[in-house]
Design a protein around this motif. Structure first.
Motif, PDB file in Angstrom:
ATOM      1  N   ALA A 372      10.135  82.648  52.822  1.00 13.94           N
ATOM      2  CA  ALA A 372      10.103  81.134  53.552  1.00 13.94           C
ATOM      3  C   ALA A 372       9.076  80.987  54.882  1.00 13.94           C
ATOM      4  CB  ALA A 372      11.341  80.993  54.170  1.00 13.94           C
ATOM      5  N   TRP A 373       9.141  82.346  55.755  1.00 10.92           N
ATOM      6  CA  TRP A 373       7.975  82.346  56.842  1.00 10.92           C
ATOM      7  C   TRP A 373       6.564  82.389  56.037  1.00 10.92           C
ATOM      8  CZ3 TRP A 373       8.415  80.313  61.043  1.00 10.92           C
ATOM      9  CH2 TRP A 373       9.606  80.445  61.723  1.00 10.92           C
ATOM     10  N   ILE A 374       6.352  83.170  54.879  1.00 14.98           N
ATOM     11  CA  ILE A 374       5.346  83.301  54.194  1.00 14.98           C
ATOM     12  C   ILE A 374       4.460  81.818  54.023  1.00 14.98           C
ATOM     13  CG2 ILE A 374       3.940  83.941  52.015  1.00 14.98           C
ATOM     14  CD1 ILE A 374       5.756  86.448  52.291  1.00 14.98           C
ATOM     15  N   GLY A 375       5.508  81.060  53.198  1.00 16.11           N
ATOM     16  CA  GLY A 375       5.108  79.750  52.889  1.00 16.11           C
ATOM     17  C   GLY A 375       4.923  78.810  54.345  1.00 16.11           C
ATOM     18  N   ILE A 376       5.482  79.174  55.327  1.00 15.54           N
ATOM     19  CA  ILE A 376       5.206  78.303  56.457  1.00 15.54           C
ATOM     20  C   ILE A 376       3.815  78.721  57.328  1.00 15.54           C
ATOM     21  CG2 ILE A 376       6.058  78.052  59.189  1.00 15.54           C
ATOM     22  CD1 ILE A 376       8.870  78.120  57.821  1.00 15.54           C
ATOM     23  N   SER A 377       3.656  79.882  56.976  1.00 15.03           N
ATOM     24  CA  SER A 377       2.603  80.503  57.947  1.00 15.03           C
ATOM     25  C   SER A 377       1.366  80.522  57.136  1.00 15.03           C
ATOM     26  CB  SER A 377       2.684  81.929  58.241  1.00 15.03           C
ATOM     27  OG  SER A 377       2.884  82.649  57.120  1.00 15.03           O
ATOM     28  N   GLY A 378       1.463  80.340  55.619  1.00 17.51           N
ATOM     29  CA  GLY A 378       0.436  80.123  54.629  1.00 17.51           C
ATOM     30  C   GLY A 378      -0.114  81.554  54.378  1.00 17.51           C
ATOM     31  N   ILE A 391       5.366  92.910  56.976  1.00 13.19           N
ATOM     32  CA  ILE A 391       6.536  91.987  57.487  1.00 13.19           C
ATOM     33  C   ILE A 391       6.222  91.761  58.884  1.00 13.19           C
ATOM     34  CG2 ILE A 391       7.758  94.362  58.003  1.00 13.19           C
ATOM     35  CD1 ILE A 391       9.090  90.985  56.182  1.00 13.19           C
ATOM     36  N   TYR A 392       5.571  92.695  59.570  1.00  7.27           N
ATOM     37  CA  TYR A 392       5.286  92.349  61.070  1.00  7.27           C
ATOM     38  C   TYR A 392       4.372  91.335  61.251  1.00  7.27           C
ATOM     39  CZ  TYR A 392       6.895  97.240  61.494  1.00  7.27           C
ATOM     40  OH  TYR A 392       7.866  98.306  61.474  1.00  7.27           O
ATOM     41  N   SER A 393       3.622  91.064  60.287  1.00  7.01           N
ATOM     42  CA  SER A 393       2.719  89.933  60.342  1.00  7.01           C
ATOM     43  C   SER A 393       3.268  88.524  60.026  1.00  7.01           C
ATOM     44  CB  SER A 393       1.368  89.925  59.251  1.00  7.01           C
ATOM     45  OG  SER A 393       0.671  91.184  59.677  1.00  7.01           O
ATOM     46  N   VAL A 394       4.432  88.691  58.959  1.00  5.67           N
ATOM     47  CA  VAL A 394       5.316  87.563  58.495  1.00  5.67           C
ATOM     48  C   VAL A 394       6.156  87.239  59.686  1.00  5.67           C
ATOM     49  CG1 VAL A 394       7.133  86.913  57.310  1.00  5.67           C
ATOM     50  CG2 VAL A 394       5.237  88.116  56.226  1.00  5.67           C
ATOM     51  N   TYR A 395       6.740  87.999  60.375  1.00  2.00           N
ATOM     52  CA  TYR A 395       7.584  87.628  61.382  1.00  2.00           C
ATOM     53  C   TYR A 395       6.936  87.362  62.810  1.00  2.00           C
ATOM     54  CZ  TYR A 395      11.809  88.959  59.008  1.00  2.00           C
ATOM     55  OH  TYR A 395      12.606  89.294  58.171  1.00  2.00           O
ATOM     56  N   TYR A 396       5.453  87.596  62.837  1.00  2.95           N
ATOM     57  CA  TYR A 396       4.728  87.052  63.917  1.00  2.95           C
ATOM     58  C   TYR A 396       4.697  85.686  64.103  1.00  2.95           C
ATOM     59  CZ  TYR A 396       0.310  85.965  66.363  1.00  2.95           C
ATOM     60  OH  TYR A 396      -0.801  85.563  67.348  1.00  2.95           O
ATOM     61  N   ASN A 397       4.850  84.878  63.131  1.00  2.00           N
ATOM     62  CA  ASN A 397       4.716  83.505  63.024  1.00  2.00           C
ATOM     63  C   ASN A 397       6.244  82.759  63.127  1.00  2.00           C
ATOM     64  OD1 ASN A 397       2.036  82.842  61.791  1.00  2.00           O
ATOM     65  ND2 ASN A 397       2.779  84.593  60.546  1.00  2.00           N
ATOM     66  N   SER A 401       7.347  82.870  71.123  1.00  2.00           N
ATOM     67  CA  SER A 401       7.592  84.250  71.477  1.00  2.00           C
ATOM     68  C   SER A 401       8.699  84.795  71.510  1.00  2.00           C
ATOM     69  CB  SER A 401       6.415  84.411  72.621  1.00  2.00           C
ATOM     70  OG  SER A 401       6.915  83.829  73.858  1.00  2.00           O
ATOM     71  N   LEU A 402       9.682  83.907  72.051  1.00  3.92           N
ATOM     72  CA  LEU A 402      11.103  84.591  72.447  1.00  3.92           C
ATOM     73  C   LEU A 402      11.773  84.726  70.879  1.00  3.92           C
ATOM     74  CD1 LEU A 402      13.466  85.101  74.105  1.00  3.92           C
ATOM     75  CD2 LEU A 402      14.072  82.563  73.908  1.00  3.92           C
ATOM     76  N   TRP A 403      11.667  83.797  70.150  1.00  2.75           N
ATOM     77  CA  TRP A 403      12.376  83.935  68.571  1.00  2.75           C
ATOM     78  C   TRP A 403      11.813  85.184  67.920  1.00  2.75           C
ATOM     79  CZ3 TRP A 403      17.047  82.613  68.536  1.00  2.75           C
ATOM     80  CH2 TRP A 403      17.406  81.386  69.019  1.00  2.75           C
ATOM     81  N   ALA A 404      10.364  85.095  67.987  1.00  2.00           N
ATOM     82  CA  ALA A 404       9.580  86.202  67.268  1.00  2.00           C
ATOM     83  C   ALA A 404      10.054  87.849  67.773  1.00  2.00           C
ATOM     84  CB  ALA A 404       8.220  86.172  67.478  1.00  2.00           C
ATOM     85  N   GLY A 405      10.053  87.792  69.178  1.00  2.00           N
ATOM     86  CA  GLY A 405      10.562  88.981  69.856  1.00  2.00           C
ATOM     87  C   GLY A 405      11.930  89.427  69.297  1.00  2.00           C
ATOM     88  N   LEU A 406      12.942  88.401  68.976  1.00  2.00           N
ATOM     89  CA  LEU A 406      14.340  88.729  68.591  1.00  2.00           C
ATOM     90  C   LEU A 406      14.348  89.167  66.956  1.00  2.00           C
ATOM     91  CD1 LEU A 406      16.611  85.868  70.043  1.00  2.00           C
ATOM     92  CD2 LEU A 406      16.394  88.147  70.691  1.00  2.00           C
TER      93      LEU A 406
END
Length: 677
Positions: A372-378, A391-397, A401-406
């Protein structure tokens, strides 16, 4: 002449009766109330050995009652469920599904689900059951067939190989979460030029055959985590790596119960964080815009198979097979060790199916969330240079920053969920085989082993850490686990015998085992594993976005670690055969494949009843846990007052029979000492 023979038989009968009485009176005393998990491995030889029904060994009512009250079945199940949220499902599975040899990721995902059913479920239940029955780690379980003890050691080495990079992944997440909470400073791409890198290069030359543009996500990882552009190690991650290992060490040193509680809590928090990350993806603003292509739905659609020919590629099935072993921790020596402290009152088959379903559920949720995040970030339209950092690149998006940190906190907890059971299994197997270390040098052993794990993880923090991690994951841990698992199954099901395995599990479960399990264990899983193993040698290994080869040093080191485990296994096999007492090699080899006299449950009470059960005629199991518990209840609640003095041996009506009274049942012997039913 007949009078002389009668006199001899009479004297023999008296001697046999006196010897029976002496053995009974000297041995009929309560056994110790120690837990099975506290009995050392070398102390297994102290377990009463029962070679025939002529052995007179008492039962221990108090042992059963104490053990039954001490076992917390829900805690064992919760700790195994927490392993569903380990790095194997959170990090490795989405990476495998995205980086596969088929054009569409859906083929790899469906292949994984199919093998989870055909291979994962039967082997998961089998490993849990063997550990619970034998009540020891994966090495000492081979008291059933000592020849294969080296395979248990090789499986433990595969677990050590995993410990060589799981803390590294957790440390990467630790560092990335700090970067996220700080607002992603230093993650902006240089505006003056595009950063290009080589995606594929012939290892025998310096010519690059394929170039790619580094995305912002990967630039952030390379610049702020691996310090690739500064060409030096990120020394800030060394104390982070130590902190991760200290958390694991402190969780284990207080005992298995504390470790399982911490693992269960960590699993609950990980499930909550995974749900938050998924909710953020499904509620992203892009999903409500009709003119935006980058939506969660577009990423999830990548999981739908579109090309049937993709299922015909062997690489997809090989990668899915290895992923199944990693997702369920099969072939790494972890599962038998974790269930070795579970008592027989636990229906391990039922619990195993439930835990498998939960594992599959979280695996699917993890993949859907990532895509789902792959589709959002392209991200699927961009070049990916570091597959292990995908997977770190996926969750970067993830939102801000707060939610990404979680989200990176989820990866950090997944690393702890991976290391807790893995480290516990390593320590338990070491202590079982070297009990003097636990008794005299426990603290020193903890420090040395965790120092060794810290040192082998340090290379993963250098700029070339991605390649080193691939070496551990693909060649060392993956290849070793798959090969050893095949020999492991052959040893249990074809050497020790599937009928013996079936009888043992039926005694433990107090119910018959379906033939479906026997067919799956003995034939289906072994055939599929052999096909995957052959393809692993003949096919091209999974290596990233394009058909490239890794550097020669990486391939050579990876294969060296793989063959090291196999060489160690072969050396121990030869050692076991050499130490057999027979003179001929064939007899030595045959004896090394027979069970030891102390093979069976470690608990003396269960050991006795198990020996009694296997010496009965074929038919329903007369001595199961249900019959034991009924005897215990009758003995405790309604004691036999007329025979309360157990040191008095009642005499039977026939002069040639001596009756020995055991708790709630009697055994009869004729004048030659043979049991009369």
């Amino acid at each position: 002449m007949e009078d002389d023979d009668s006199l001899v038989r009479s004297i023999a009968s008296v001697r046999q009766r006196n010897e029976t009485e002496r053995i009974f009176l000297s041995s009929h005393r309560p056994l110790t109330n120690s837990r099975a998990s506290n009995i050392s491995a070398n102390g297994l030889s102290d377990i009463p050995e029962f070679s025939s029904t002529n052995d007179l060994t008492p039962l221990s009512i108090s042992t059963f009652k104490d053990e039954k009250s001490q076992r917390i079945i829900w805690l064992d199940n919760a700790s195994l469920m927490a392993m569903s949220l380990a790095l194997s499902n959170i990090w490795r599975l989405p990476t495998f599904v995205y980086f596969n040899y088929s054009v569409i990721a859906g083929e790899a995902f469906i292949a994984y689900i199919i093998l989870m059913v055909l291979v994962g479920l039967p082997l998961f239940v089998l490993e849990l059951s063997l550990g619970q029955f034998g009540q020891t780690g994966v090495i000492q379980l081979w008291r059933a067939a000592p020849f294969f003890k080296g395979i248990g050691i090789a499986q433990m080495m595969a677990g050590i190989y995993q410990a060589g990079y799981f803390p590294t992944l957790a440390t990467w997440a630790f560092q990335f979460s700090i970067v996220g909470f700080s607002g992603w400073s230093g993650c902006e791409l240089p505006s003056s030029q595009n950063l290009t890198t080589c995606l594929c290069q012939d290892p025998r030359s310096s010519n690059c055959t394929s170039y790619g543009v580094i995305s912002e996500e990967e630039f952030c990882f390379e610049n702020r985590v691996l310090y690739k552009y500064e060409e030096q190690m990120n020394f800030k991650m060394l104390p982070m790596l130590a902190a991760v290992l200290i958390i694991v060490a402190l969780s284990i040193c207080f005992g298995d119960k504390v470790m399982k509680i911490i693992l269960s809590v960590s699993g609950i928090v990980s499930a909550i964080l995974l749900g938050v990350v998924m909710a953020l993806a499904l509620s992203h603003p892009n999903n409500s815009l009709s003119n935006v292509n980058n939506t969660a739905q577009r990423g999830i659609n990548l999981l739908v198979p579109h090309e049937p020919w993709g299922f015909g590629r062997g690489e997809v099935w090989y990668g899915a097979m290895v992923q199944v072993l990693f997702s369920l921790a099969i072939g790494l020596g972890t599962l038998p060790t974790l269930t070795s402290s579970s008592y027989f009152s636990r229906n391990i088959v039922r619990d195993g199916i439930l835990i498998w379903l939960i594992n599959l559920f979280f695996a699917i949720i993890s993949v859907i969330t990532a895509f789902a995040w792959i589709g959002i970030s392209g991200l699927d339209k961009k070049d990916v240079v570091q597959p292990n950092a995908f997977i770190y690149s996926v969750y970067y998006n993830v939102s801000d920053s707060l939610w990404a940190g979680l989200a990176f906190g989820l990866l950090l907890l997944a690393g702890i969920n991976s290391m807790l059971p893995l480290s516990y299994a390593i320590f338990q197997n070491v202590y079982e085989n070297f009990p003097q270390l636990k008794e005299r040098h426990r603290k020193l052993t903890y420090c040395l082993l965790f120092l060794a794990i810290w040192l082998i993880n340090v290379p993963g923090l250098i700029p070339a850490g991605n390649e080193i991690l691939t070496m551990w994951d693909h060649y060392a841990a993956g290849g070793t686990a798959l090969t050893c698992l095949i020999v492991h199954l052959i040893g249990w099901l074809w050497v020790y015998g599937r009928k013996n395995v079936k009888k043992n599990l039926e005694f433990m479960l107090s119910q018959p085992i379906s033939f479906v399990w026997n067919v799956s264990w003995s034939y289906v899983t072994i055939v599929l594993l052999l096909v995957a193993e052959l393809w692993g040698f003949l096919g091209v290994p999974l290596d990233g976005t394009v058909d490239c080869q890794y550097p020669i040093w990486l391939i050579a080191t990876g294969w060296s670690l793989y063959f090291l485990a196999l060489v160690v296994a072969i050396i121990f096999m030869i050692r076991v055969v050499v130490h057999e007492t027979e003179y001929e090699l064939i007899k030595k080899l045959a004896n090394s494949m027979k069970p030891k006299r102390n093979w069976g449950p470690v608990d003396p009470l269960l050991h006795f009843h198990w020996k009694r059960s296997i010496e009965q005629e074929p038919g329903p199991v007369p001595y199961s846990l249900n019959t034991i518990s009924r005897r215990v209840k009758d003995e405790v609640l309604t004691p036999d007052i007329s025979n309360s003095d157990q040191n008095v041996i009642p005499k039977s009506r026939r002069p040639s029979i001596t009756m020995v009274r055991m708790p709630n049942y009697a055994r009869h012997y004729d004048e030659l000492g043979v049991t009369i039913e």
